[in-house]
Design a protein around this motif. Structure first.
Motif, short mmCIF file in Angstrom:
data_model
loop_
_atom_site.label_atom_id
_atom_site.label_comp_id
_atom_site.label_asym_id
_atom_site.label_seq_id
_atom_site.Cartn_x
_atom_site.Cartn_y
_atom_site.Cartn_z
N PHE A 1 0.87 -1.15 -0.05
CA PHE A 1 -0.04 -0.08 -0.15
C PHE A 1 0.72 1.17 -0.09
O PHE A 1 0.77 2.16 -0.54
N GLU A 2 1.92 1.34 0.69
CA GLU A 2 2.85 2.38 0.96
C GLU A 2 3.48 2.79 -0.50
O GLU A 2 3.83 3.78 -0.88
N THR A 3 3.65 1.53 -1.33
CA THR A 3 4.15 1.98 -2.73
C THR A 3 3.14 2.43 -3.84
O THR A 3 3.47 3.35 -4.51
N ILE A 4 1.99 1.81 -3.89
CA ILE A 4 1.18 2.07 -4.89
C ILE A 4 -0.19 2.35 -4.41
O ILE A 4 -1.24 2.65 -5.25
N GLY A 5 -0.37 2.81 -2.93
CA GLY A 5 -1.61 3.27 -2.50
C GLY A 5 -3.01 2.09 -2.66
O GLY A 5 -2.47 0.91 -2.68
N TYR A 6 -3.89 2.75 -2.98
CA TYR A 6 -5.35 1.69 -3.09
C TYR A 6 -5.45 0.73 -4.20
O TYR A 6 -6.19 -0.03 -4.21
N THR A 7 -4.32 1.13 -5.10
CA THR A 7 -4.36 0.02 -6.37
C THR A 7 -3.92 -1.25 -5.47
O THR A 7 -4.40 -2.36 -6.21
N ALA A 8 -2.96 -1.45 -4.47
CA ALA A 8 -2.71 -2.63 -4.05
C ALA A 8 -3.76 -3.57 -3.33
O ALA A 8 -3.94 -4.76 -3.67
N PRO A 9 -4.75 -3.04 -2.71
CA PRO A 9 -5.81 -3.80 -2.14
C PRO A 9 -6.99 -4.00 -3.40
O PRO A 9 -7.26 -5.29 -3.24
N PHE A 10 -7.03 -3.22 -4.45
CA PHE A 10 -7.74 -3.66 -5.36
C PHE A 10 -6.97 -4.84 -6.31
O PHE A 10 -7.88 -5.71 -6.59
N LEU A 11 -6.04 -4.84 -6.42
CA LEU A 11 -5.30 -6.00 -7.10
C LEU A 11 -5.30 -7.27 -6.46
O LEU A 11 -5.70 -8.32 -6.77
N VAL A 12 -5.10 -7.14 -5.04
CA VAL A 12 -5.31 -8.42 -4.30
C VAL A 12 -6.54 -8.82 -4.26
O VAL A 12 -6.74 -10.03 -4.23
N LEU A 13 -7.74 -8.06 -4.21
CA LEU A 13 -9.18 -8.61 -4.37
C LEU A 13 -9.21 -9.16 -5.63
O LEU A 13 -10.07 -10.20 -5.83
N VAL A 14 -8.79 -8.58 -6.62
CA VAL A 14 -8.95 -9.35 -7.95
C VAL A 14 -8.42 -10.63 -8.07
O VAL A 14 -8.97 -11.63 -8.72
N LEU A 15 -7.14 -10.57 -7.62
CA LEU A 15 -6.49 -12.14 -7.60
C LEU A 15 -7.20 -12.99 -6.68
O LEU A 15 -7.24 -13.93 -6.97
N ARG A 16 -7.60 -12.51 -5.56
CA ARG A 16 -8.63 -13.15 -4.46
C ARG A 16 -9.90 -13.88 -5.35
O ARG A 16 -10.08 -15.01 -5.02
N LEU A 17 -10.29 -13.16 -5.93
CA LEU A 17 -11.35 -13.38 -6.62
C LEU A 17 -11.34 -14.45 -7.68
O LEU A 17 -11.98 -15.47 -7.85
N LEU A 18 -10.22 -14.43 -8.64
CA LEU A 18 -9.75 -15.34 -9.36
C LEU A 18 -9.57 -16.64 -8.46
O LEU A 18 -9.82 -17.91 -9.05
N GLN A 19 -8.86 -16.68 -7.49
CA GLN A 19 -8.68 -17.98 -6.57
C GLN A 19 -10.07 -18.58 -6.28
O GLN A 19 -9.99 -19.78 -6.26
N GLY A 20 -11.03 -17.69 -6.04
CA GLY A 20 -12.17 -18.37 -5.45
C GLY A 20 -13.05 -19.04 -6.68
O GLY A 20 -13.47 -19.99 -6.70
N LEU A 21 -12.84 -18.42 -7.98
CA LEU A 21 -13.35 -19.13 -9.08
C LEU A 21 -12.55 -20.34 -9.45
O LEU A 21 -13.42 -21.43 -9.85
N ALA A 22 -11.34 -20.42 -9.22
CA ALA A 22 -10.79 -21.60 -9.51
C ALA A 22 -11.02 -22.83 -8.71
O ALA A 22 -11.21 -23.81 -8.98
N LEU A 23 -11.01 -22.34 -7.34
CA LEU A 23 -11.47 -23.30 -6.32
C LEU A 23 -12.77 -23.86 -6.20
O LEU A 23 -13.16 -25.10 -6.09
#
Length: 487
Positions: A105-127
């Motif tokens: 978050f310190e490096t790219i701000g709110y883009t960080a939690p957004f990217l993590v959320l997107v990747l987390r959603l992809l994990q959920g779809l796969a599982l």
């Protein structure tokens, strides 16, 4: 079965289980590192809000699982089990690896939690597509009358995946210094998964399609529209809803209470050192895992329903006494303080306390915002008591989860089995179970703010109520007999 058939079947189980284990490992790394992740991808001004945001992101992966079940379940019933869960494996592995690469978050701000959320959603779809494929694949290789035993090996993978994730984290922590782990070492468990996924992919590539699906395909008896036949057909939809509200809904909350909620409870409410929690949870899981196979095997003999319902009932009746005992075990109000030392600098005040039973407490007070962070190191006797109390909860998990794969497989016909069983499983686990950590933590936090002396028990109302509703529906409407497929 002769020896060659048994050998072939155990190869199928091993290949399916290994891939599923890795996918669960990928999924649970996020939950196991929730406290660390909350400091990396979210604003640091409010630690409680950051932790709740992390749990919400973790829960998002569960919420999206039913959509993965629909998408990949449909593919599995159209093109086959093998190719579908090879795709889910690669999607899960790629998303997990990339979470370990997202800047803070310190490096790219709110883009960080957004990217993590997107990747987390992809994990959920796969599982969402993985579990149904693996369970169906193994069940369709297993002889009739032994599905509970053989599919129960798949059931162990979720717990073993959590166990492996904890061990990888502990190993990484032991190899690196505390500052190194906090700076970049927490990313290592995410990166390690890509190697495991590659090995599993090579193994799965050599697998053959399940005999039941291959036969149905050869006879032209596969579904042209699995979604419509699964959920547009009133007769089949009745079984889907019964599977959800009479079995998987309760199974889901029992599963996550006995493992993830127990872990978060010890780390956040009891404030026990994270490494100690990971170790004692790992020991409890190690002792409890064989019971998945035991109850799967037993379900072939006495029926799936009796075991699952009894496990749910025990959880409903015993959760509050168990968690009260966990709280009282480490409650320093009952312990004799023998030494206290205070160290103060410009930004913080640290108080070190040692109790007569060798319990140690470190209280760090931030002098700017006056927030206090507590970390407890418990003694050996208390540690084994907590291991036992978590182990009891894991037994409840094995009772409801060990027979569930065979139970779901036997409810639905081959041509729409992947789709039909995946949705109730992932709604029950992904939504009812996956939301548990966030909802229960909110209840606990709210009760503590309102001054409730037993605030630490309030989070249990969610799993108790959901499991109670499921128990009543299951007892009234589920069949006592196995092999209930509506072919």
């Amino acid at each position: 079965m002769d020896k060659s058939q048994k050998s072939s079947l155990f190869k199928v189980i091993s290949a399916s289980s290994m891939g599923t284990l890795i996918e669960w490992y990928d999924f649970y790394i996020f939950g196991s590192l929730a406290l660390v992740i909350s400091t990396k991808f979210f604003p640091s001004e409010n630690p409680t809000a950051a932790f709740l945001s992390t749990l919400a992101t973790f829960a998002a992966g569960f919420v999206v699982r039913p959509f993965g079940a629909l998408f990949f379940g449909r593919l599995g019933d159209l093109i086959g089990r093998k190719y579908t869960f090879m795709a889910t494996l690669l999607l899960m592995g790629g998303a997990t690896f990339l979470i370990g690469c997202v800047p803070s978050f310190e490096t790219i701000g709110y883009t960080a939690p957004f990217l993590v959320l997107v990747l987390r959603l992809l994990q959920g779809l796969a599982l969402g597509g993985e579990y149904g494929g693996a369970a169906t694949y193994v069940a369709e290789h297993a002889p009739k009358g032994q599905r509970g035993y053989f599919t129960s090996w798949i059931q162990t993978t979720a717990t073993i995946g959590l166990f492996v994730s904890l061990m990888v984290i502990l190993t990484t922590k032991n190899i690196l210094s505390e500052s190194q782990f906090d700076s970049w070492g927490w990313r290592v468990p995410f990166w390690v998964s890509i190697v495991m996924v590659f090995v599993s992919y090579l193994i799965r590539k050599k697998m053959h399609e399940s005999p039941e699906f291959a036969k149905a395909k050869a006879e032209g008896n596969i579904s042209k529209n699995p979604l419509k036949e699964s959920f547009g057909n009133k007769y089949n939809l009745k079984f889907v809803l019964l599977a959800l509200f009479g079995a998987t809904m309760g199974q889901g909350v029992v599963w996550y209470t006995g493992q993830f909620y127990a872990m978060n409870f010890m780390k956040t409410v009891l404030a026990i050192d994270s490494s100690q929690v990971d170790t004692l949870l790992g020991i409890a899981l190690l002792f409890g895992t064989p019971f998945f196979v035991l109850f799967g095997w037993l379900s072939d003999k006495i029926g799936r329903k009796s075991i699952m319902m009894f496990g749910m009932l025990l959880a409903i009746l015993l959760y509050r006494p168990i968690y009260k005992s966990m709280y009282e075990t480490v409650n320093v109000a009952h312990k004799e303080l023998v030494s206290e030392k205070t160290v103060t600098d410009a930004t913080q005040r640290i108080i070190y306390k040692v109790y007569a039973d060798k319990t140690k407490v470190k209280e760090t007070q931030n002098l700017t915002d006056l927030t206090i962070k507590t970390q407890m190191t418990i003694n050996s006797e208390d540690r084994w008591m907590l291991i036992f109390l978590v182990f009891v909860q894991v037994i409840f998990v094995t009772m409801v989860y060990g027979p569930i794969a065979a139970f779901l497989v036997e409810m639905f016909p081959t041509k729409i089995r992947y789709t039909s069983m995946s949705l109730p499983y992932h709604v029950g686990n992904g939504i009812f179970g996956g939301l548990l950590p966030a909802i229960s933590t909110y209840f606990v936090t709210n009760a503590k703010t309102n001054g409730d002396p037993e605030y630490y028990l309030e989070g249990l109302w969610y799993p108790i109520i959901i499991a109670s509703v499921c128990f009543v529906i299951g007892m009234v409407y589920l069949s006592w007999k196995n092999e209930t497929s509506n072919d």
